[in-house]
Scaffold this motif. Structure first.
Motif, PDB file in Angstrom:
ATOM      1  N   ILE A 297      17.349   3.245  -6.288  1.00 36.71           N
ATOM      2  CA  ILE A 297      16.409   3.656  -5.240  1.00 36.71           C
ATOM      3  C   ILE A 297      15.752   4.979  -5.665  1.00 36.71           C
ATOM      4  N   GLU A 298      14.807   5.422  -4.872  1.00 36.47           N
ATOM      5  CA  GLU A 298      14.031   6.650  -5.089  1.00 36.47           C
ATOM      6  C   GLU A 298      13.010   6.412  -6.214  1.00 36.47           C
ATOM      7  N   SER A 299      11.740   6.437  -5.841  1.00 33.35           N
ATOM      8  CA  SER A 299      10.701   6.079  -6.805  1.00 33.35           C
ATOM      9  C   SER A 299      10.738   6.942  -8.071  1.00 33.35           C
ATOM     10  N   ASN A 300      11.019   8.234  -7.939  1.00 33.29           N
ATOM     11  CA  ASN A 300      11.049   9.084  -9.142  1.00 33.29           C
ATOM     12  C   ASN A 300      12.181   8.669 -10.083  1.00 33.29           C
TER      13      ASN A 300
ATOM     14  N   ALA B 167       5.724  16.066  -6.461  1.00 33.46           N
ATOM     15  CA  ALA B 167       5.096  14.888  -5.837  1.00 33.46           C
ATOM     16  C   ALA B 167       5.861  14.510  -4.572  1.00 33.46           C
ATOM     17  N   GLU B 168       7.175  14.591  -4.637  1.00 29.46           N
ATOM     18  CA  GLU B 168       7.974  14.190  -3.470  1.00 29.46           C
ATOM     19  C   GLU B 168       8.072  15.308  -2.426  1.00 29.46           C
ATOM     20  N   LEU B 169       8.466  16.518  -2.883  1.00 31.20           N
ATOM     21  CA  LEU B 169       8.824  17.559  -1.910  1.00 31.20           C
ATOM     22  C   LEU B 169       7.625  18.324  -1.359  1.00 31.20           C
TER      23      LEU B 169
ATOM     24  N   ASP C  45       7.585  -5.774   4.275  1.00 29.12           N
ATOM     25  CA  ASP C  45       6.560  -5.304   5.212  1.00 29.12           C
ATOM     26  C   ASP C  45       7.154  -4.166   6.058  1.00 29.12           C
ATOM     27  N   ILE C  46       6.709  -2.933   5.749  1.00 24.65           N
ATOM     28  CA  ILE C  46       7.274  -1.756   6.442  1.00 24.65           C
ATOM     29  C   ILE C  46       6.457  -1.408   7.693  1.00 24.65           C
ATOM     30  N   VAL C  47       5.359  -2.155   7.933  1.00 29.30           N
ATOM     31  CA  VAL C  47       4.503  -1.797   9.066  1.00 29.30           C
ATOM     32  C   VAL C  47       4.646  -2.800  10.209  1.00 29.30           C
TER      33      VAL C  47
ATOM     34  N   VAL D 121       4.017  17.172  -2.014  1.00 29.34           N
ATOM     35  CA  VAL D 121       2.853  16.329  -1.708  1.00 29.34           C
ATOM     36  C   VAL D 121       3.206  15.226  -0.710  1.00 29.34           C
ATOM     37  N   HIS D 122       4.200  14.417  -1.025  1.00 29.30           N
ATOM     38  CA  HIS D 122       4.547  13.304  -0.129  1.00 29.30           C
ATOM     39  C   HIS D 122       4.941  13.830   1.257  1.00 29.30           C
ATOM     40  N   LYS D 123       5.769  14.838   1.257  1.00 26.45           N
ATOM     41  CA  LYS D 123       6.239  15.410   2.525  1.00 26.45           C
ATOM     42  C   LYS D 123       5.060  15.859   3.399  1.00 26.45           C
TER      43      LYS D 123
ATOM     44  N   SER E 149       0.814  -1.232   0.000  1.00 29.28           N
ATOM     45  CA  SER E 149       0.000   0.000   0.000  1.00 29.28           C
ATOM     46  C   SER E 149       0.839   1.271   0.000  1.00 29.28           C
ATOM     47  N   SER E 150       2.132   1.161  -0.268  1.00 31.54           N
ATOM     48  CA  SER E 150       2.943   2.394  -0.247  1.00 31.54           C
ATOM     49  C   SER E 150       2.748   3.190  -1.540  1.00 31.54           C
ATOM     50  N   THR E 151       2.576   4.491  -1.368  1.00 27.52           N
ATOM     51  CA  THR E 151       2.347   5.363  -2.526  1.00 27.52           C
ATOM     52  C   THR E 151       3.531   5.283  -3.507  1.00 27.52           C
ATOM     53  N   CYS E 152       4.733   5.289  -2.947  1.00 30.56           N
ATOM     54  CA  CYS E 152       5.911   5.298  -3.821  1.00 30.56           C
ATOM     55  C   CYS E 152       6.045   3.965  -4.558  1.00 30.56           C
ATOM     56  N   SER E 153       5.647   2.882  -3.910  1.00 33.88           N
ATOM     57  CA  SER E 153       5.680   1.573  -4.581  1.00 33.88           C
ATOM     58  C   SER E 153       4.626   1.537  -5.681  1.00 33.88           C
TER      59      SER E 153
ATOM     60  N   GLU F 218      10.577  -4.834   7.951  1.00 29.05           N
ATOM     61  CA  GLU F 218      11.626  -5.474   7.146  1.00 29.05           C
ATOM     62  C   GLU F 218      12.504  -4.450   6.424  1.00 29.05           C
ATOM     63  N   ASN F 219      11.995  -3.206   6.326  1.00 31.47           N
ATOM     64  CA  ASN F 219      12.796  -2.149   5.688  1.00 31.47           C
ATOM     65  C   ASN F 219      14.011  -1.757   6.532  1.00 31.47           C
ATOM     66  N   LEU F 220      13.998  -2.164   7.815  1.00 38.17           N
ATOM     67  CA  LEU F 220      15.138  -1.831   8.675  1.00 38.17           C
ATOM     68  C   LEU F 220      16.116  -3.002   8.803  1.00 38.17           C
TER      69      LEU F 220
ATOM     70  N   GLY G 280      16.518   2.945   4.057  1.00 35.48           N
ATOM     71  CA  GLY G 280      15.587   2.039   4.735  1.00 35.48           C
ATOM     72  C   GLY G 280      14.134   2.304   4.376  1.00 35.48           C
ATOM     73  N   VAL G 281      13.884   2.607   3.108  1.00 32.81           N
ATOM     74  CA  VAL G 281      12.506   2.846   2.649  1.00 32.81           C
ATOM     75  C   VAL G 281      12.250   2.020   1.373  1.00 32.81           C
ATOM     76  N   VAL G 282      10.977   1.860   1.055  1.00 28.75           N
ATOM     77  CA  VAL G 282      10.623   1.245  -0.233  1.00 28.75           C
ATOM     78  C   VAL G 282      10.198   2.362  -1.175  1.00 28.75           C
ATOM     79  N   PRO G 283      10.322   2.148  -2.469  1.00 31.51           N
ATOM     80  CA  PRO G 283      10.767   0.957  -3.182  1.00 31.51           C
ATOM     81  C   PRO G 283      12.260   0.952  -3.490  1.00 31.51           C
ATOM     82  N   THR G 284      12.716  -0.244  -3.898  1.00 33.23           N
ATOM     83  CA  THR G 284      14.056  -0.417  -4.459  1.00 33.23           C
ATOM     84  C   THR G 284      13.908  -1.322  -5.669  1.00 33.23           C
TER      85      THR G 284
HETATM   86  N1  LIG Z   1      11.788   9.525  -1.627  1.00 29.33           N
HETATM   87  C1  LIG Z   1      11.529   8.132  -1.442  1.00 29.33           C
HETATM   88  C2  LIG Z   1      10.521   7.988  -0.307  1.00 29.33           C
HETATM   89  C3  LIG Z   1      10.295   6.547   0.023  1.00 29.33           C
HETATM   90  C4  LIG Z   1       9.401   6.389   1.242  1.00 29.33           C
HETATM   91  O1  LIG Z   1       9.275   7.266   2.101  1.00 29.33           O
HETATM   92  N2  LIG Z   1       8.776   5.222   1.309  1.00 29.33           N
HETATM   93  C5  LIG Z   1       7.886   4.925   2.399  1.00 29.33           C
HETATM   94  C6  LIG Z   1       6.649   4.241   1.867  1.00 29.33           C
HETATM   95  S1  LIG Z   1       5.770   5.248   0.711  1.00 29.33           S
HETATM   96  C7  LIG Z   1       8.588   3.990   3.366  1.00 29.33           C
HETATM   97  O2  LIG Z   1       9.316   3.102   2.984  1.00 29.33           O
HETATM   98  N3  LIG Z   1       8.349   4.174   4.644  1.00 29.33           N
HETATM   99  C8  LIG Z   1       8.873   3.308   5.655  1.00 29.33           C
HETATM  100  C9  LIG Z   1       9.358   4.074   6.791  1.00 29.33           C
HETATM  101  O3  LIG Z   1       9.414   5.305   6.688  1.00 29.33           O
HETATM  102  O4  LIG Z   1       9.725   3.457   7.807  1.00 29.33           O
HETATM  103  C10 LIG Z   1      11.019   7.513  -2.734  1.00 29.33           C
HETATM  104  O5  LIG Z   1      10.335   8.212  -3.484  1.00 29.33           O
HETATM  105  O6  LIG Z   1      11.324   6.342  -3.025  1.00 29.33           O
END
Ligand SMILES: N[C@@H](CCC(=O)N[C@@H](CS)C(=O)NCC(=O)O)C(=O)O
Length: 244
Positions: free
Chosen positions: A65-68, A101-103, A33-35, A105-107, A9-13, A39-41, A52-56
């Protein structure tokens, strides 16, 4: 071979899964599973994604790395339908949307989601002390500082209001743009639309009624219908939680 490390359910994924579907690229899923399991850690994952974030993305051993950056890489690397304008100015416009989208909206959706979604979810899984211990071990220094501040002080109503205002401004910009062109970076559907779309769904999921009132922003409403009707969007959103 293409492997996507992602969370259902991650937006970036979801941005990446829409891109893969648009371009009809075959890929292998490695769900992170980031929740519930964090597993991201896991050190093995952090070796791939130092933040330590998805996606990769792993493309034949090349790690991106970095969805964009991932979606641009996919568009540049794989043939077939192009998701970037040919015109270099329009391409620059598209990249500005990716940045927005990143700086912007996502933020800011992260700020708005903190009290509503993040706190109840984290409190259900971990004590405050456990959360503190996890945060001090976050690999990314910027996130470590922000999350520690939020854990100690919460997100204030002023910070939340400012974030909501920045999101409303982003929606106004989308409306203004769509009054001049069919899609965000011109007449064709591009990575700009892909980068923004998952956040609109997130506004809906967060019941952000003021942002989702399309009587105020009719062009956004009409664009949002067109985006959701695309098979790529439906395919990306059909990926379900494998741990459910
Ligand atoms: N700038 C990164 C942001 C990635 C990001 O923040 N991913 C979130 C899910 S949308 C994540 O992995 N969060 C896990 C956490 O923060 O622990 C990208 O676009 O890939």
């Amino acid at each position: 071979m293409l492997t996507l490390y992602h969370f259902w359910s991650s937006t970036c994924s979801r941005k990446v899964r829409i891109t893969l579907a648009e371009k009809n690229i075959e890929w292998q899923s490695h769900h992170i599973d980031i929740v519930g399991k964090l597993e991201n850690l896991d050190p093995d994952y952090v070796r791939l994604n130092p933040k330590g974030v998805v996606p990769t993305l792993d493309h034949d051993g090349k790690i991106i790395i970095e969805s964009n950056i991932i979606i641009e890489y996919l568009d540049d690397t794989f043939p077939g339908v192009s998701l970037s304008p040919d015109d270099t100015y329009q391409r620059a416009v598209m990249r500005l949307w990716l940045e927005m989208a990143e700086l912007q909206v996502h933020k800011n959706i992260n700020v708005v989601s903190y009290n509503k979604r993040h706190v109840p979810r984290a409190d259900k899984l971990f004590s405050k002390q456990e959360q503190r211990e996890l945060i001090v071990n976050f690999p990314d220094a910027d996130k470590r500082v922000t999350m520690l501040q939020r854990l100690e002080n919460g997100v204030t109503p002023e910070e939340e209001a400012f974030a909501e205002q920045r999101l409303a401004e982003a929606m106004d910009k989308i409306e203004e743009t769509l009054s001049k062109s069919a899609w965000l970076a011109g007449d064709e559907f591009t990575l700009a639309d892909i980068a923004i779309a998952p956040f609109i769904e997130r506004f809906e999921a967060n019941n952000m009624d003021a942002l989702m009132d399309f009587s105020k922003r009719p062009k956004v409403g009409e664009w949002w219908e067109r985006v959701q009707a695309r098979p790529s969007y439906q395919e990306a959103y059909a990926f379900e939680n494998p741990n459910a």
